[in-house]
Design a protein around this motif. Structure first.
Motif, short mmCIF file in Angstrom:
data_model
loop_
_atom_site.label_atom_id
_atom_site.label_comp_id
_atom_site.label_asym_id
_atom_site.label_seq_id
_atom_site.Cartn_x
_atom_site.Cartn_y
_atom_site.Cartn_z
N ALA A 162 22.64 23.10 -8.68
CA ALA A 162 22.84 22.80 -7.27
C ALA A 162 21.51 22.76 -6.52
O ALA A 162 21.29 21.94 -5.64
CB ALA A 162 23.77 23.81 -6.64
N ILE A 163 20.60 23.66 -6.85
CA ILE A 163 19.28 23.68 -6.23
C ILE A 163 18.24 23.63 -7.34
O ILE A 163 18.25 24.45 -8.25
CB ILE A 163 19.06 24.95 -5.39
N LEU A 193 8.25 15.45 -4.71
CA LEU A 193 8.76 14.80 -5.92
C LEU A 193 8.82 15.79 -7.07
O LEU A 193 9.79 15.82 -7.84
CB LEU A 193 7.88 13.60 -6.28
N SER A 194 7.80 16.63 -7.19
CA SER A 194 7.81 17.66 -8.23
C SER A 194 8.96 18.64 -8.02
O SER A 194 9.64 19.05 -8.97
CB SER A 194 6.48 18.42 -8.25
N ALA A 195 9.18 19.02 -6.76
CA ALA A 195 10.27 19.94 -6.45
C ALA A 195 11.62 19.36 -6.82
O ALA A 195 12.56 20.10 -7.13
CB ALA A 195 10.25 20.30 -4.96
N ASN A 196 11.73 18.05 -6.81
CA ASN A 196 12.98 17.39 -7.13
C ASN A 196 13.03 16.88 -8.58
O ASN A 196 13.80 15.97 -8.90
CB ASN A 196 13.24 16.26 -6.15
N VAL A 207 12.54 13.40 2.39
CA VAL A 207 12.62 13.18 0.94
C VAL A 207 13.85 13.88 0.36
O VAL A 207 14.56 13.32 -0.49
CB VAL A 207 11.33 13.68 0.25
N ALA A 208 14.15 15.09 0.82
CA ALA A 208 15.36 15.78 0.35
C ALA A 208 16.60 14.97 0.71
O ALA A 208 17.52 14.81 -0.11
CB ALA A 208 15.43 17.18 0.96
N ALA A 245 13.56 21.27 -2.45
CA ALA A 245 14.38 20.52 -3.39
C ALA A 245 15.72 20.19 -2.75
O ALA A 245 16.30 21.00 -2.02
CB ALA A 245 14.60 21.34 -4.66
N ALA A 246 16.19 19.00 -3.02
CA ALA A 246 17.47 18.58 -2.45
C ALA A 246 18.63 19.31 -3.11
O ALA A 246 18.60 19.62 -4.30
CB ALA A 246 17.64 17.07 -2.63
#
Length: 585
Positions: free
Chosen positions: A9-10, A34-37, A161-162, A195-196
């Motif tokens: 989920a996250i 982008l890295s976080a996602n 971005v999210a 992160a989304a």
């Protein structure tokens, strides 16, 4: 279609996401997001409008694939989204770069593929002056993207971005376009990448499941049609289990054959261009159609003729992850807003009947499919379009591919009548084995195959492309060579824009205009890029050439010369012309 498990989920946020961040450029913040996602590759054509982002990639652990034209990298990103179920990421520059990339955005929209296109934009202080390469991207993309926006301030990059990741994957997936003013990317601000959240996965209610059970109980000639996106490998397996338990015939929608093993005894074929007449009749005469995940648009619906509009004559259960798609064209007997896996999990909880009224129909449907999908025996050399006099029989080509390729091979193609041979005679075995545009976009096959081979280098990847089709994105051979993408490209060269010529002969017989092609020596072109290349001048030459290509372990190109008269597996141009002339009297 995703071959990955459902993401958490996250997503885990990298260590850079400090609660007391130091100021960073907008470009650095964007790449951090982008890295976080969990972005694992970016496809791009560089541009001065987003140099700050390109600079940030130097220190990031995200590889870049640099293409040769924006349309090509947009197709690659779309194919990546198809393969992973997560947004494929593409960066292009403003104006002409964005215009070139629009073809890939359109594929993502029609194919329901998650994708995010980042477009470099003019500086904020120049807007409204018709500055160099200035375009209002909200106006330009609003008809083919789920969401289009411009990030005005670097502080809002994490937020937007999210939102882009959620929007691209939620409901009916699709493309998102975010414009990046070049001065905004240079601004330095202190903000935290995020992160989304995962896209919601709607499922059926208990009332809907009970109503579905009633409809099944009353059916005598049911058929399932699987299509669309948001499928997982587990959902594909569950559908096969249900088909066996309930003894149901299962068809797949246009260019979604990977959703059901085509050799399975309950597979009925694909509902698309050049449909098996027996399958068309089966769907038309069914008393219950379970449309699972697809929209049943023009190609699958045979020009909107299989179902009456707005109320189909068949009882229709329409299951789709996008609530807005249910009732948009067809008013279903039962509409269910659910992802395929959630609906199938609920269906698996129902008890199948001991002796259903439709018992044995799946076996008949599969027998019909096998007869339809078996290439005809070759005729003597010298016959039109059948391998004589330097021409190659595509039926034999497909038979060789079926015999020689591994089950997990990826088959990619763009658009054109050549693809009719592939989709009729190739038997797809499971998830991740097809990359083909439901939007009918020429030039898609080679970039998609490159993306597939980069992602899964140990997997056999074959692209079948027509001569006109290939020349839309032929320059991406350079991308393949640079990336070491050892795919096999089969060029079907008949010297014409075949699909258009077919319609031209049908509507204006004998009046040829603008449909002839002057082609290069494709094999020589492959050699120029360092590929293994072979000229296949006869049907007998194809199998040894394929064997050599597969054994070479490098990018390969096989140039097949075919007869323009043999336009599809079902007919010839001369027959179409004769029929049209006879009709004119």
């Amino acid at each position: 279609m995703s071959s990955d498990p459902t993401p958490p989920a996250i997503f885990p946020v990298p260590e850079i996401a400090s609660r007391h961040p130091t100021p960073r450029t907008g470009g650095e913040i964007l790449v951090d997001c982008l890295s976080a996602n969990r972005v694992d590759r970016v496809f791009c054509i560089p541009g001065e409008s987003y140099l700050a982002a390109l600079d940030a990639f130097v220190d990031a652990d995200i590889p870049l694939t640099v293409g040769r034209q924006e349309g090509g990298v947009a197709f690659m990103a779309e194919a990546w989204g198809k393969m992973t179920g997560r947004p494929g990421i593409c960066f292009v520059t403003r104006g002409p770069g964005a215009a070139n990339a629009a073809a890939g955005v359109h594929v993502a929209q029609q194919d329901s593929t998650p994708m995010i296109l980042f477009v470099g934009q003019i500086g904020r202080d120049m807007r409204g002056r018709d500055a160099f390469q200035e375009v209002d991207f909200v106006q330009m993309f609003s008809g083919i993207a789920k969401w289009v926006a411009e990030i005005d301030t670097a502080e809002r990059i994490p937020e937007m971005v999210a939102r882009a990741f959620v929007t691209a994957t939620a409901g009916r997936p699709g493309p998102v376009v975010l414009a990046l003013p070049e001065d905004m990317l240079r601004d330095r601000v202190a903000t935290v990448p995020v992160a989304a959240a995962a896209a919601p996965e709607p499922g059926p209610s208990a009332i809907e499941v009970a109503r579905f059970a009633q409809l099944l109980e009353g059916a005598e000639r049911p058929v399932v049609i699987a299509g669309g996106s948001r499928w997982s490998p587990a959902a594909v397996e569950t559908l096969a289990d249900i088909a066996e338990a309930w003894d149901l015939p299962v068809a797949t929608a246009f260019r979604r054959q990977e959703l059901f093993d085509n050799t399975h005894g309950h597979y009925a074929g694909d509902v698309g261009i050049g449909i098996n007449p027996a399958l068309k009749a089966r769907v038309a005469e069914s008393d219950l159609v379970v449309l699972l995940g697809d929209r049943m648009s023009e190609m699958a619906s045979q020009g909107y003729t299989l179902f009456d509009i707005p109320v189909p004559r068949q009882k229709l259960v329409h299951v789709h992850p996008g609530a807005e798609e249910i009732g948009r064209v067809y008013q279903p007997t039962l509409g269910v807003n659910a992802v395929p896996g959630a609906f199938l999990d609920a269906w698996r909880g129902l008890r199948p009947p001991n002796a259903p009224a439709w018992a044995g129909q799946a076996e008949v449907a599969h027998t019909d499919y096998l007869a339809w999908s078996t290439p005809p025996a070759p005729v003597a050399d010298g016959a039109a379009g059948q391998g004589g006099d330097g021409l190659v029989d595509m039926g034999v080509v497909m038979a060789v591919l079926e015999r020689r390729l591994p089950e997990e091979a990826v088959m990619a193609n763009g658009a054109g009548n050549f693809a009719a041979w592939v989709h009729r005679f190739h038997r797809y075995r499971g998830p991740g084995t097809i990359l083909a545009p439901t939007s009918g976009t020429m030039g898609y096959g080679l970039p998609a195959a490159i993306a597939a081979k980069i992602r899964e280098p140990e997997r056999t990847v074959v692209c079948v492309a027509g001569d006109g089709d290939l020349q839309m994105t032929m320059q991406e051979l350079g991308t393949a060579a640079e990336a070491g993408a050892a795919l096999v490209l089969i060029v079907v060269d008949n010297g014409i824009y075949g699909t258009i010529r077919m319609h031209q002969e049908r509507e204006y017989p004998g009046r040829v205009s603008a449909t002839d092609l002057f082609n290069p020596d494709f094999a020589m072109l492959g050699e120029a890029y360092g590929a293994f290349a072979a000229r296949v001048r006869s049907t007998a030459d194809f199998e040894p050439a394929l064997e050599a290509a597969l054994a070479s372990g490098r990018l390969s190109l096989l140039h097949l010369k075919t007869d323009p008269d043999a336009i599809t597996p079902a007919t010839t141009l001369s027959a179409i012309r004769a029929g049209a002339l006879a009709k004119q009297g």
